[in-house]
Design an enzyme around this catalytic site. Structure first.
Site, PDB file in Angstrom:
ATOM      1  N   ASN A 160      -5.875  -2.805   4.413  1.00  0.00           N
ATOM      2  CA  ASN A 160      -4.899  -3.094   3.356  1.00  0.00           C
ATOM      3  C   ASN A 160      -3.460  -2.734   3.703  1.00  0.00           C
ATOM      4  O   ASN A 160      -2.546  -3.060   2.949  1.00  0.00           O
ATOM      5  CB  ASN A 160      -5.307  -2.435   2.025  1.00  0.00           C
ATOM      6  CG  ASN A 160      -6.613  -2.994   1.508  1.00  0.00           C
ATOM      7  OD1 ASN A 160      -6.770  -4.213   1.421  1.00  0.00           O
ATOM      8  ND2 ASN A 160      -7.568  -2.131   1.221  1.00  0.00           N
TER       9      ASN A 160
ATOM     10  N   ASN B 204      -3.015   5.590  10.840  1.00  0.00           N
ATOM     11  CA  ASN B 204      -3.160   5.603   9.387  1.00  0.00           C
ATOM     12  C   ASN B 204      -4.463   4.848   9.108  1.00  0.00           C
ATOM     13  O   ASN B 204      -4.483   3.625   9.113  1.00  0.00           O
ATOM     14  CB  ASN B 204      -1.982   4.930   8.686  1.00  0.00           C
ATOM     15  CG  ASN B 204      -2.122   5.054   7.163  1.00  0.00           C
ATOM     16  OD1 ASN B 204      -3.195   5.371   6.657  1.00  0.00           O
ATOM     17  ND2 ASN B 204      -1.044   4.789   6.443  1.00  0.00           N
TER      18      ASN B 204
ATOM     19  N   HIS C 256      -0.069   9.370   6.799  1.00  0.00           N
ATOM     20  CA  HIS C 256      -0.185   8.695   5.500  1.00  0.00           C
ATOM     21  C   HIS C 256       1.188   8.504   4.883  1.00  0.00           C
ATOM     22  O   HIS C 256       2.047   9.394   4.966  1.00  0.00           O
ATOM     23  CB  HIS C 256      -1.061   9.508   4.541  1.00  0.00           C
ATOM     24  CG  HIS C 256      -2.446   9.687   5.061  1.00  0.00           C
ATOM     25  ND1 HIS C 256      -3.359   8.671   5.059  1.00  0.00           N
ATOM     26  CD2 HIS C 256      -3.051  10.745   5.656  1.00  0.00           C
ATOM     27  CE1 HIS C 256      -4.482   9.094   5.620  1.00  0.00           C
ATOM     28  NE2 HIS C 256      -4.317  10.351   6.001  1.00  0.00           N
TER      29      HIS C 256
HETATM   30  O1  CA2 Z   1      -0.919   6.879   1.930  1.00  0.00           O
HETATM   31  C1  CA2 Z   1      -1.497   6.259   2.832  1.00  0.00           C
HETATM   32  O2  CA2 Z   1      -0.919   5.884   3.853  1.00  0.00           O
HETATM   33  C2  CA2 Z   1      -2.971   5.888   2.665  1.00  0.00           C
HETATM   34  O3  CA2 Z   1      -3.595   5.991   3.943  1.00  0.00           O
HETATM   35  C3  CA2 Z   1      -2.981   4.459   2.179  1.00  0.00           C
HETATM   36  C4  CA2 Z   1      -4.384   3.951   1.847  1.00  0.00           C
HETATM   37  C5  CA2 Z   1      -5.103   4.916   0.928  1.00  0.00           C
HETATM   38  O4  CA2 Z   1      -6.439   4.485   0.727  1.00  0.00           O
HETATM   39  C6  CA2 Z   1      -5.107   6.324   1.472  1.00  0.00           C
HETATM   40  O5  CA2 Z   1      -5.740   7.166   0.544  1.00  0.00           O
HETATM   41  C7  CA2 Z   1      -3.696   6.812   1.714  1.00  0.00           C
HETATM   42  C8  CA2 Z   1      -4.311   2.599   1.152  1.00  0.00           C
HETATM   43  C9  CA2 Z   1      -3.525   1.555   1.853  1.00  0.00           C
HETATM   44  C10 CA2 Z   1      -3.378   0.403   0.915  1.00  0.00           C
HETATM   45  O6  CA2 Z   1      -2.122  -0.180   1.129  1.00  0.00           O
HETATM   46  C11 CA2 Z   1      -1.694  -1.066   0.201  1.00  0.00           C
HETATM   47  C12 CA2 Z   1      -0.399  -1.493   0.345  1.00  0.00           C
HETATM   48  C13 CA2 Z   1       0.139  -2.363  -0.561  1.00  0.00           C
HETATM   49  C14 CA2 Z   1      -0.641  -2.836  -1.591  1.00  0.00           C
HETATM   50  C15 CA2 Z   1      -1.942  -2.419  -1.719  1.00  0.00           C
HETATM   51  C16 CA2 Z   1      -2.488  -1.518  -0.817  1.00  0.00           C
END
Ligand code: CA2
Length: 151
Positions: free
Chosen positions: A12, A75, A101
């Protein structure tokens, strides 16, 4: 020869800047990568980018990077909280990894407070938005220069 650092992003993260700007900001992954290229030039290192929404592809890329890169910035996205396979891939290659992150995972839901990756990472940078990646690149370059910093 220039030091090579793998920048690896999980599921994502290709959606950055397209959805949920309140949590993840309005910058895209491409914006972050451009900033990393500039910093890499300043530091005299080369960066290699990889993003996948598939766990097995991430594992494969880590395995294929053995002997090719000297450190990685990772990440793992949501796989941070679920993936023993990614943890094992990092541990088995011994490539020093800086877990990164965008959001501060300790200020969010309970399930985000546990990372399967942190136990095999050199360290973790969490909560500085796109800046997290730049801090992580600096840390990865230091780790690559320090013998025995991998797992
Ligand atoms: O804070 C971070 O970088 C995370 O690794 C991002 C992950 C999340 O599951 C982790 O807990 C923390 C999620 C990435 C999703 O990215 C998106 C970006 C835009 C719209 C939707 C999701």
């Amino acid at each position: 020869m220039k030091m090579k650092i793998l920048i690896i992003n999980g599921p994502n993260l290709n959606m950055l800047g397209k959805r949920e700007p309140a949590i993840y900001g309005s910058f895209t992954l491409d914006d972050i990568n451009k900033r990393l290229v500039s910093l890499a030039a300043e530091l005299g290192v080369e960066v290699i980018f990889f993003q996948s929404n598939h766990e097995g592809e991430l594992v494969q890329k880590i395995q294929d990077s053995m002997g090719v890169v000297q450190a990685m910035v990772i990440n793992p996205g949501a796989y941070t909280h679920t993936s023993v396979a990614l943890r094992d891939a990092i541990a088995s290659t011994g490539i020093p990894a800086v877990e990164t992150h965008i959001s501060n995972i300790y200020r969010r839901e309970e399930f985000r407070k546990h990372s399967y990756i942190s136990g095999v990472a050199v360290g973790q940078i969490s909560g500085f938005g796109p800046e997290s990646y730049l801090l992580a690149l600096r840390a990865a370059v230091s780790a690559a220069a320090a013998p025995g910093s991998g797992t």
